[in-house]
Design an enzyme around this catalytic site. Structure first.
Site, PDB file in Angstrom:
ATOM      1  N   LYS A 280     -25.038 -14.478 -15.259  1.00 30.67           N
ATOM      2  CA  LYS A 280     -26.440 -14.705 -15.629  1.00 30.67           C
ATOM      3  C   LYS A 280     -27.141 -15.561 -14.570  1.00 30.67           C
ATOM      4  CE  LYS A 280     -25.186 -14.656 -20.543  1.00 30.67           C
ATOM      5  NZ  LYS A 280     -25.077 -15.472 -21.793  1.00 30.67           N
ATOM      6  N   ILE A 281     -26.384 -16.465 -13.987  1.00 27.99           N
ATOM      7  CA  ILE A 281     -26.871 -17.320 -12.913  1.00 27.99           C
ATOM      8  C   ILE A 281     -26.043 -17.011 -11.675  1.00 27.99           C
ATOM      9  CG2 ILE A 281     -27.097 -19.717 -12.135  1.00 27.99           C
ATOM     10  CD1 ILE A 281     -27.549 -20.528 -15.016  1.00 27.99           C
TER      11      ILE A 281
END
Length: 312
Positions: A280-281
């Protein structure tokens, strides 16, 4: 492993007339604990706002509007610092209550809640909200819902945009004026949702919970970079971070303000490093979590960064 001792801790000195930005910089030079993290967050947030290629997501959870933090969010939208807002329904409910002229009041956490119940006052820790506000809220919401096109289908963001068009101040009003989408994936979990259910008993307008996904995911696929500023956790945090899962992209910048612990396994306390394991990051993302009361960390952080930007 070689341990570095190159940069000493600087002792803080407070002086009259010190600006918020100067205070946060001094906290960074001291560099310890969450004071140091707050300064680090200011640096990341400043860079996020300066990076013109970055699509800026903002997550809003916790009782921030009753605590007076809604004005900060509204101002950030006004100034172009939020491209996508994801909020709990509760914050939007309280935003509407303020916008129609009702108020939250200073109270106390040390009181008789039974007496408050008898006096028709609702308590949010040390904030009071009289039942009368919800009476005005219901009248307003039923009137606004009544202006929806009969037998139409609307997305949740479309519904919130419609509400915002009928308000003059606040988060939803500013977002509608600026054309900023407001997503509220758990809108049913709020008075906004309950009032819609009441409306739907005698009216045929469909709210499509999945209708927001194409525009959101199009934004995620086409964004050159993405940054996330997350207040609290819960549904807004997950909705923002998971939006990148369907894409080859991830968030390049991330700041989280939370008071929750990571070791209990709850989403609100989950670290941003943990989000890297999901993709996600991004691996090289600039990210930091600041632990503390967001009614303190949010205004201080935003004030410091706005000061920096004004001097840029």
């Amino acid at each position: 492993m070689k341990h570095q001792c190159d940069e000493p801790v600087s002792q803080m000195h407070i002086r009259p007339g010190m600006t918020v930005g100067e205070l946060v910089n001094a906290m960074g030079k001291a560099g310890a604990y969450n004071g140091g993290s707050l300064c680090h967050a200011a640096g990341i947030y400043e860079q996020m706002l300066k990076d013109k290629e970055t699509t800026k997501f903002f997550g809003l959870a916790g009782a921030m509007v009753p605590a007076g933090m809604g004005g900060i969010v509204s101002d950030l939208i006004r100034d172009g610092h939020i491209d996508i807002l994801v909020s709990t329904g509760a914050n939007l409910t309280h935003d509407i209550i303020e916008a129609i002229g009702c108020h939250h009041f200073h109270g106390t956490a040390f009181c008789s809640d039974i007496e408050l119940r008898h006096d028709e006052i609702n308590r949010i820790y040390d904030v009071y909200l009289p039942n009368e506000a919800f009476e005005h809220f219901e009248e307003f919401m039923q009137g606004v819902y009544g202006k929806l096109e009969p037998r139409s289908t609307v997305s949740i963001s479309g519904l919130l945009h419609h509400i915002g068009l009928h308000l003059k101040t606040g988060i939803l009003a500013t977002a509608a004026k600026k054309g900023i989408p407001v997503y509220c994936p758990a809108v049913q979990d709020s008075m906004v949702g309950l009032q819609y259910w009441l409306f739907s008993q005698t009216n045929k307008v469909t709210v499509d919970a999945f209708a927001d996904m194409p525009a959101l995911l199009d934004t995620c696929f086409t964004a050159k970079k993405a940054g996330a500023f997350i207040v609290g956790g819960g549904v807004p945090k997950n909705f923002i971070l998971q939006s990148m899962l369907m894409t080859p992209n991830g968030f390049s910048y991330a700041v989280q303000l939370t008071g929750d612990r990571p070791d209990l396994g709850g989403l609100s306390g989950a670290t941003l490093d943990e989000a890297k394991s999901w993709g996600k990051i991004t691996e090289e993302a600039q990210a930091v979590t600041v632990y503390g009361d967001a009614t303190i960390t949010l205004p201080v952080l935003v004030a410091a960064v706005m000061e920096r930007l004004s001097h840029a």
